[in-house]
Design a protein around this motif. Structure first.
Motif, PDB file in Angstrom:
ATOM      1  N   ASN A  52       0.818  -1.219   0.000  1.00  0.00           N
ATOM      2  CA  ASN A  52       0.000   0.000   0.000  1.00  0.00           C
ATOM      3  C   ASN A  52       0.850   1.267   0.000  1.00  0.00           C
ATOM      4  O   ASN A  52       0.427   2.313  -0.472  1.00  0.00           O
ATOM      5  N   GLU A  53       2.036   1.133   0.574  1.00  0.00           N
ATOM      6  CA  GLU A  53       2.938   2.279   0.594  1.00  0.00           C
ATOM      7  C   GLU A  53       3.469   2.534  -0.828  1.00  0.00           C
ATOM      8  O   GLU A  53       3.598   3.673  -1.272  1.00  0.00           O
ATOM      9  N   ILE A  54       3.727   1.438  -1.540  1.00  0.00           N
ATOM     10  CA  ILE A  54       4.261   1.591  -2.911  1.00  0.00           C
ATOM     11  C   ILE A  54       3.174   2.058  -3.868  1.00  0.00           C
ATOM     12  O   ILE A  54       3.409   2.919  -4.705  1.00  0.00           O
ATOM     13  N   ALA A  72      -0.069  15.250  -3.539  1.00  0.00           N
ATOM     14  CA  ALA A  72      -0.029  15.707  -4.932  1.00  0.00           C
ATOM     15  C   ALA A  72       1.383  16.063  -5.439  1.00  0.00           C
ATOM     16  O   ALA A  72       1.753  15.656  -6.541  1.00  0.00           O
ATOM     17  N   PRO A  73       2.201  16.776  -4.664  1.00  0.00           N
ATOM     18  CA  PRO A  73       3.525  17.129  -5.221  1.00  0.00           C
ATOM     19  C   PRO A  73       4.534  15.979  -5.167  1.00  0.00           C
ATOM     20  O   PRO A  73       5.640  16.121  -5.680  1.00  0.00           O
ATOM     21  N   GLY A  74       4.153  14.862  -4.541  1.00  0.00           N
ATOM     22  CA  GLY A  74       5.065  13.713  -4.478  1.00  0.00           C
ATOM     23  C   GLY A  74       5.449  13.358  -3.059  1.00  0.00           C
ATOM     24  O   GLY A  74       5.217  14.138  -2.120  1.00  0.00           O
ATOM     25  N   HIS A  75       6.024  12.145  -2.902  1.00  0.00           N
ATOM     26  CA  HIS A  75       6.472  11.710  -1.571  1.00  0.00           C
ATOM     27  C   HIS A  75       7.472  12.736  -1.013  1.00  0.00           C
ATOM     28  O   HIS A  75       8.442  13.078  -1.716  1.00  0.00           O
ATOM     29  N   PHE A  83       8.172  19.520  -7.444  1.00  0.00           N
ATOM     30  CA  PHE A  83       6.842  18.948  -7.680  1.00  0.00           C
ATOM     31  C   PHE A  83       7.027  17.775  -8.644  1.00  0.00           C
ATOM     32  O   PHE A  83       7.388  17.962  -9.808  1.00  0.00           O
ATOM     33  N   MET A  84       6.830  16.552  -8.162  1.00  0.00           N
ATOM     34  CA  MET A  84       7.049  15.372  -9.006  1.00  0.00           C
ATOM     35  C   MET A  84       5.916  15.269 -10.044  1.00  0.00           C
ATOM     36  O   MET A  84       4.745  15.513  -9.713  1.00  0.00           O
ATOM     37  N   THR A  85       6.295  14.902 -11.273  1.00  0.00           N
ATOM     38  CA  THR A  85       5.303  14.840 -12.358  1.00  0.00           C
ATOM     39  C   THR A  85       5.444  13.545 -13.166  1.00  0.00           C
ATOM     40  O   THR A  85       6.457  12.853 -13.069  1.00  0.00           O
ATOM     41  N   ALA A  86       4.422  13.317 -13.980  1.00  0.00           N
ATOM     42  CA  ALA A  86       4.466  12.179 -14.912  1.00  0.00           C
ATOM     43  C   ALA A  86       5.252  12.608 -16.153  1.00  0.00           C
ATOM     44  O   ALA A  86       4.702  12.832 -17.229  1.00  0.00           O
ATOM     45  N   GLN A 138       8.532   7.194  -8.382  1.00  0.00           N
ATOM     46  CA  GLN A 138       9.088   8.246  -7.509  1.00  0.00           C
ATOM     47  C   GLN A 138      10.150   7.629  -6.595  1.00  0.00           C
ATOM     48  O   GLN A 138      11.255   8.139  -6.462  1.00  0.00           O
ATOM     49  N   TYR A 139       9.788   6.499  -5.969  1.00  0.00           N
ATOM     50  CA  TYR A 139      10.749   5.846  -5.069  1.00  0.00           C
ATOM     51  C   TYR A 139      12.009   5.415  -5.814  1.00  0.00           C
ATOM     52  O   TYR A 139      13.130   5.541  -5.313  1.00  0.00           O
TER      53      TYR A 139
END
Ligand code: PLP
Length: 395
Positions: A65-67, A73-76, A101-104, A290-291
């Motif tokens: 669930n963590e993964i 919204a802006p990322g971990h 801000f992490m994005t696709a 992201q991870y």
């Protein structure tokens, strides 16, 4: 019944797609080895082992669930902090997680920036040759795109033409270095001059003008060239980055926007970025990826294949009688066509199985793009065909 504009965008294939599909059809008819497909910018360097190892380790050791859950919204937060610290080490910045801000990927990053900035009547400026998607990204948010014609002798910026296009409605300019399609890297002098002009115009117009620095090819830069880090030269810069090219991860959709504290009204800009991401239904960047990138932020990109391919193709084309700016980065060559009509030239090249993209697609007619992120052997076998093509033009 449906939006005409969306229908057109969804059904009218891009030239690049059309050429690629022609290549697949042709390969089925005459054999794979008779097709020399220089059309697509899909990295061919294998995705590095450290990426796969990180992904596997995360999948095996973190709670599912963590993964796979939603992220904020802006990322971990720990991912944003890891990206910020890496940028600080590499470029002497003072980012914190709050600046990232992490994005696709870069496409999302750029569109979010356009959406975040655009108000009624706003204009955006791109420099030819440019990534054709900019136009539909800008128009999708209601902005107007103006294009500065190419400075073809070196694919730096034609500043006189640029100054003519700046107006009080200019909200941002988008730069892309190393460049798709020219392979040029903007020099420090180019970036410094750009910054100087924009600072003057900010003063004159009484509002910020942003640089959106689209840099998915940042790490793919060849010996002797360096890519200036734009926020070091200009305060109002939003950096859009992607791991698609540097780590050969285009299908996973992962990148970020970095917003330095120096931008005019950081809180407003970052808030509008969050709002734009929200309405564009960019809920969060893919959590697993992201991870993964957070673990790999300081790992090097393997660019040796692109160096080898770029040199082979460049030398081969020059020997065949073409003129071309030497590749400085990314994985594209942008030579001059041997006739004025670039579409006709690329059509003629097809006879030899050479699939090239007309420069008009990138706002620079009379040139063609050859993406060399393909097998070295294919490039080697294509060179005699380029020679035959050139011979048709008396070279
Ligand atoms: N910007 C440029 C200049 C590109 O060449 C590309 C992809 O080819 C993108 C942005 C989009 O990259 P991403 O896969 O990160 O969305």
């Amino acid at each position: 019944m449906v939006s005409e504009k969306m229908y057109e965008l969804g059904t009218k294939k891009s030239t690049i797609r059309t050429i690629f599909e022609f290549g697949r059809k042709r390969a089925a008819e005459v054999g794979e080895d008779q097709v020399f497909d220089f059309s697509l910018g899909n990295p061919n360097v294998p995705t590095p082992d450290f990426i796969r190892e990180a992904a596997v380790d995360i999948l095996q050791t973190k709670a599912p669930n963590e993964i796979h859950g939603y992220t904020v919204a802006p990322g971990h937060p720990q991912v944003r902090a890891a990206v910020a610290e890496s940028l600080n080490r590499r470029f002497g910045m003072d980012y914190e997680g709050k600046n990232v801000f992490m994005t696709a990927g870069a496409a999302a990053a750029i569109t979010i920036c356009f959406k975040a900035l655009c108000e009624t009547g706003d204009e955006f400026i791109a420099f030819a040759p440019f990534f054709p998607e900019y136009r539909c990204f800008v128009e999708s948010v209601g902005g107007k795109l103006s294009v500065v014609p190419a400075r073809t002798e070196d694919f730096q910026i034609d500043f006189a033409a640029f100054e003519r296009l700046l107006t009080p409605n200019t909200k941002a300019v988008i730069v892309n270095s190393p460049n798709n399609p020219s392979g040029a890297v903007y020099s420090e002098q180019t970036i410094a001059r750009l910054a100087e002009i924009l600072r003057q115009k900010e003063q004159a117009y009484g509002h910020p003008i942003f640089i959106i620095s689209d840099e998915p090819y940042r790490e793919i830069v060849f010996e002797g060239y360096t890519v200036p880090y734009v926020p070091k030269y200009y305060e109002d810069t939003l950096v859009c980055y992607s791991y698609s090219k540097s780590f050969s991860l285009p299908g996973e959709r992962i990148g970020y926007i970095a917003v330095p504290d120096s931008v005019a009204d950081f809180g407003a800009v970052f808030g509008a970025i969050a709002g734009a991401a929200r309405v564009l239904t960019h809920v969060n960047a893919p959590s697993l990826w992201q991870y993964v990138v957070a673990r790999c932020v300081d790992k090097p990109s393997d660019i040796s294949k692109y160096v080898e391919n770029g040199k082979l193709l460049y030398d081969g084309l020059i020997a065949a009688g073409f003129t071309c700016v030497k590749p400085q980065g990314a994985f594209y060559l942008f030579p001059k066509c041997l006739e004025e009509d670039d579409a006709a030239f690329c059509e003629r090249a097809k006879k030899y199985g050479l699939l090239l993209v007309p420069g008009a697609d990138f706002g620079c007619p009379g040139y063609f793009r050859a993406a060399y992120c393909i097998k070295t052997e294919t490039i080697r076998r294509s060179l005699p065909l380029f020679k035959k093509l050139a011979a048709e033009y008396g070279k």
